[in-house]
Write a protein that holds these residues in place. Sequence first.
Motif, mmCIF file in Angstrom:
data_model
loop_
_atom_site.group_PDB
_atom_site.id
_atom_site.type_symbol
_atom_site.label_atom_id
_atom_site.label_comp_id
_atom_site.label_asym_id
_atom_site.label_seq_id
_atom_site.Cartn_x
_atom_site.Cartn_y
_atom_site.Cartn_z
ATOM 1 N N MET A 267 22.519 -86.456 -17.924
ATOM 2 C CA MET A 267 21.506 -87.499 -17.924
ATOM 3 C C MET A 267 20.510 -87.301 -19.040
ATOM 4 S SD MET A 267 20.993 -88.056 -13.882
ATOM 5 C CE MET A 267 21.235 -86.363 -13.452
ATOM 6 N N THR A 268 20.963 -87.072 -20.246
ATOM 7 C CA THR A 268 20.049 -86.922 -21.346
ATOM 8 C C THR A 268 19.622 -88.290 -21.819
ATOM 9 O OG1 THR A 268 19.774 -85.280 -23.042
ATOM 10 C CG2 THR A 268 21.336 -86.924 -23.506
ATOM 11 N N LEU A 269 18.354 -88.518 -21.912
ATOM 12 C CA LEU A 269 17.839 -89.836 -22.279
ATOM 13 C C LEU A 269 17.036 -89.667 -23.562
ATOM 14 C CD1 LEU A 269 16.738 -91.053 -18.781
ATOM 15 C CD2 LEU A 269 18.816 -91.586 -20.018
ATOM 16 N N ALA A 270 17.668 -89.783 -24.668
ATOM 17 C CA ALA A 270 16.995 -89.528 -25.904
ATOM 18 C C ALA A 270 16.361 -90.759 -26.478
ATOM 19 C CB ALA A 270 17.996 -89.001 -26.913
ATOM 20 N N ALA A 271 15.641 -90.594 -26.763
ATOM 21 C CA ALA A 271 15.188 -91.471 -27.726
ATOM 22 C C ALA A 271 15.489 -92.786 -27.662
ATOM 23 C CB ALA A 271 15.796 -91.179 -28.852
ATOM 24 N N TYR B 94 26.024 -81.655 -40.644
ATOM 25 C CA TYR B 94 25.353 -82.949 -40.711
ATOM 26 C C TYR B 94 23.948 -82.811 -40.146
ATOM 27 C CZ TYR B 94 26.420 -83.628 -35.700
ATOM 28 O OH TYR B 94 26.496 -83.489 -34.339
ATOM 29 N N TYR B 95 23.042 -83.660 -40.623
ATOM 30 C CA TYR B 95 21.695 -83.745 -40.082
ATOM 31 C C TYR B 95 21.665 -84.838 -39.014
ATOM 32 C CZ TYR B 95 19.779 -81.035 -44.036
ATOM 33 O OH TYR B 95 19.477 -80.046 -44.951
ATOM 34 N N GLY B 96 20.875 -84.613 -37.962
ATOM 35 C CA GLY B 96 20.779 -85.640 -36.939
ATOM 36 C C GLY B 96 19.862 -85.239 -35.801
ATOM 37 N N TYR B 97 19.896 -86.029 -34.729
ATOM 38 C CA TYR B 97 19.018 -85.851 -33.577
ATOM 39 C C TYR B 97 19.506 -84.724 -32.668
ATOM 40 C CZ TYR B 97 16.797 -90.417 -34.516
ATOM 41 O OH TYR B 97 16.118 -91.469 -35.060
ATOM 42 N N PHE B 98 18.641 -84.309 -31.753
ATOM 43 C CA PHE B 98 18.974 -83.192 -30.869
ATOM 44 C C PHE B 98 20.155 -83.514 -29.966
ATOM 45 C CE2 PHE B 98 16.427 -85.433 -27.660
ATOM 46 C CZ PHE B 98 17.045 -85.081 -26.466
ATOM 47 N N TRP B 99 20.354 -84.787 -29.606
ATOM 48 C CA TRP B 99 21.416 -85.144 -28.672
ATOM 49 C C TRP B 99 22.730 -85.500 -29.349
ATOM 50 C CZ3 TRP B 99 22.937 -90.132 -29.633
ATOM 51 C CH2 TRP B 99 21.992 -91.002 -30.185
ATOM 52 N N ASN B 100 22.772 -85.429 -30.696
ATOM 53 C CA ASN B 100 23.992 -85.806 -31.403
ATOM 54 C C ASN B 100 25.194 -84.955 -31.025
ATOM 55 O OD1 ASN B 100 22.584 -86.832 -34.640
ATOM 56 N ND2 ASN B 100 22.771 -87.919 -32.706
ATOM 57 N N PRO C 105 19.102 -71.754 -24.319
ATOM 58 C CA PRO C 105 18.133 -70.965 -25.081
ATOM 59 C C PRO C 105 18.198 -71.189 -26.586
ATOM 60 C CG PRO C 105 19.202 -69.618 -23.411
ATOM 61 C CD PRO C 105 19.931 -70.918 -23.427
ATOM 62 N N GLU C 106 19.396 -71.410 -27.136
ATOM 63 C CA GLU C 106 19.550 -71.668 -28.567
ATOM 64 C C GLU C 106 19.937 -73.121 -28.826
ATOM 65 O OE1 GLU C 106 22.304 -68.822 -30.114
ATOM 66 O OE2 GLU C 106 20.800 -67.225 -30.163
ATOM 67 N N GLY C 107 19.595 -74.000 -27.906
ATOM 68 C CA GLY C 107 19.933 -75.406 -28.040
ATOM 69 C C GLY C 107 19.040 -76.138 -29.025
ATOM 70 N N SER C 108 19.395 -77.370 -29.295
ATOM 71 C CA SER C 108 18.668 -78.164 -30.278
ATOM 72 C C SER C 108 17.218 -78.401 -29.877
ATOM 73 C CB SER C 108 19.377 -79.501 -30.483
ATOM 74 O OG SER C 108 19.685 -80.121 -29.244
ATOM 75 N N LEU C 109 16.946 -78.440 -28.577
ATOM 76 C CA LEU C 109 15.558 -78.623 -28.149
ATOM 77 C C LEU C 109 14.709 -77.395 -28.437
ATOM 78 C CD1 LEU C 109 16.326 -80.618 -24.925
ATOM 79 C CD2 LEU C 109 14.871 -81.427 -26.802
ATOM 80 N N SER C 110 15.343 -76.237 -28.530
ATOM 81 C CA SER C 110 14.585 -75.045 -28.928
ATOM 82 C C SER C 110 14.133 -75.169 -30.377
ATOM 83 C CB SER C 110 15.433 -73.779 -28.743
ATOM 84 O OG SER C 110 16.459 -73.682 -29.717
#
Length: 566
Positions: free
Chosen positions: A21-25, A332-338, A484-489
């Motif tokens: 249920m990730t709701l990004a952006a 590639y560059y992009g958002y945390f949920w990519n 712990p090492e995820g994009s949100l970190s």
Amino acid sequence: MSDNMKTKKGIALLLSSVLVMTLAACSGGNEENNASSTASSPAESASASGSPSASSSSAPADPLGAYSPPIEVSAVRSITEGMKFNEGEAIDNNVWSRAYESELGIKLKYDWTTPAAQYDQKLNISIASNDLPDITPVNAAQLKRLVEDDQLEDLTSLYEQYGSELTKKIMGEDGGNAIKSATFDGKLYALPNMSSGIGQTHVLWVRTDWLKKLGLSEPKTMDDVVNTAKSFVTGDPDGNGKPDTYGLGINKDIFGFYAAMDGFFNGYHAYPNTWVKDASGKLVNGSVLPETKTALQKLQDMYKDGLLDKEFGTKDATKVSESANAGKLGMYYGYFWNIGWQQDGKNADPTMEWKPLPLPTADATPAKAQVPFAISTYYVVKKGAEHPEAAIKLLNFDYEKLWGATAQPDVYNVDKNGIATFGYALLYGEAPRKNLDAHLNVVKALEANDPSPLNAEEKLYYDNIVAYRGGDVKMWGNERMYGPEGSLSVLQGYTANGNLVDDAYFGAPTQGMTDNKATLQKLQLETFTRIIMSGSIDEFNKFVTQWSDLGGKTITDEVNEWQAAQ
């Protein structure tokens, strides 16, 4: 398709591929902890139901009190591409519409719905004919026009009276800019669809299994990015003996949410499509500054060296993601949920490993990620609506069921069938720090091996990460975002270290923007694409002059007048 709609489509794809249920952006947007009052029963709340007499009173009202008898509220909306329903359901008959009626006493009636691509055109006709329903989602330009035409209800006192504690908390988490953007001459004329600007910053996604195979370190500088891309092209990282891999992904729009160059430009301290302050404190557009020219030159060099897809000008984000899933792309560059878009590739090849990295920098100064103003949609109430406070109650209810103390994410976010039910809500929004706080809470729970402090949404991420660590590769995306090492970190690191550059303009579209923005965007895309594809770098200087002459100077003057009035 607008950036907001692209983001919603991206979320839906992530949800279906990772089943979380990730709701990004809706990005955009994104982040919050719970706190709210709970709904009282219809009997208890009948006296505070929001009748005309109650709505005109200054006395506090029950934010979630039900109307008795029920009322009917009209609305219009777009239908996002790919929206799915359970059998027997539709946009006017689903878990949200039924709850609006059973728990709030609000019967929602749609005057019309239309595919997202046609929504603005159809709505503009309604605006021109002064034919609005009670509640309408609008963009910033439409909001400004409606205010100027005196078609909207003043929500200032109603918001104070009916807004729940949770709603006001979420609305204020960006420092008040969202509310300011919906306020004209001191009056609140709309409810912003809250989103997360931080959730729309870039990270660098890298195939770390390729790094390991080729004996490379994680890139920390822009030179490292270039050299890593070169190794990914020449070093045969997929081991098939063919020169068929690309170093760095780039989509045809150059900027955006996936395989976009925003983060690359940020590495050279350039902030295209963003209003920043110059040395004198004046607002300038980052697209026309010298640092942007430097970044374009580097991209041109990479294109000449074969480090970018020679046909990038014809490939959208989805096409680039297909290359990544097929094992042909290394960065590639992009958002945390990519990373959700890479789940299919991980399922097919469990040895594939992507890691999110902070933006590399071109020099000793850390790169700062550009943060767009996250609000692109507003909810307005037509002037003279019988129950204008109903819009605020609907928003209170949406926040409560998604993020509040009585939240039911398995019902109102994504259901047991994997259907993204959150898309059915008429009004929607996310707190700017929702996902960042969820990440911190999940990591703490993993360290303590104790999920009891987590809310329902966070508990799902926790469970999915535990499942992945137990061998369920289909839950890998959860680890890559919330672990712990995820994009949100990485995003939390930007926040903690002050490595963010906010868009300094958050006002309504100026007249110059309304008249000239589309022309300037077309000019920029065509020029930047030609430069990258080995055109003369001197075209940038011509672009700056043309940009100014075709309305850029007018817009710059307008945004500086706006800043002076703040």
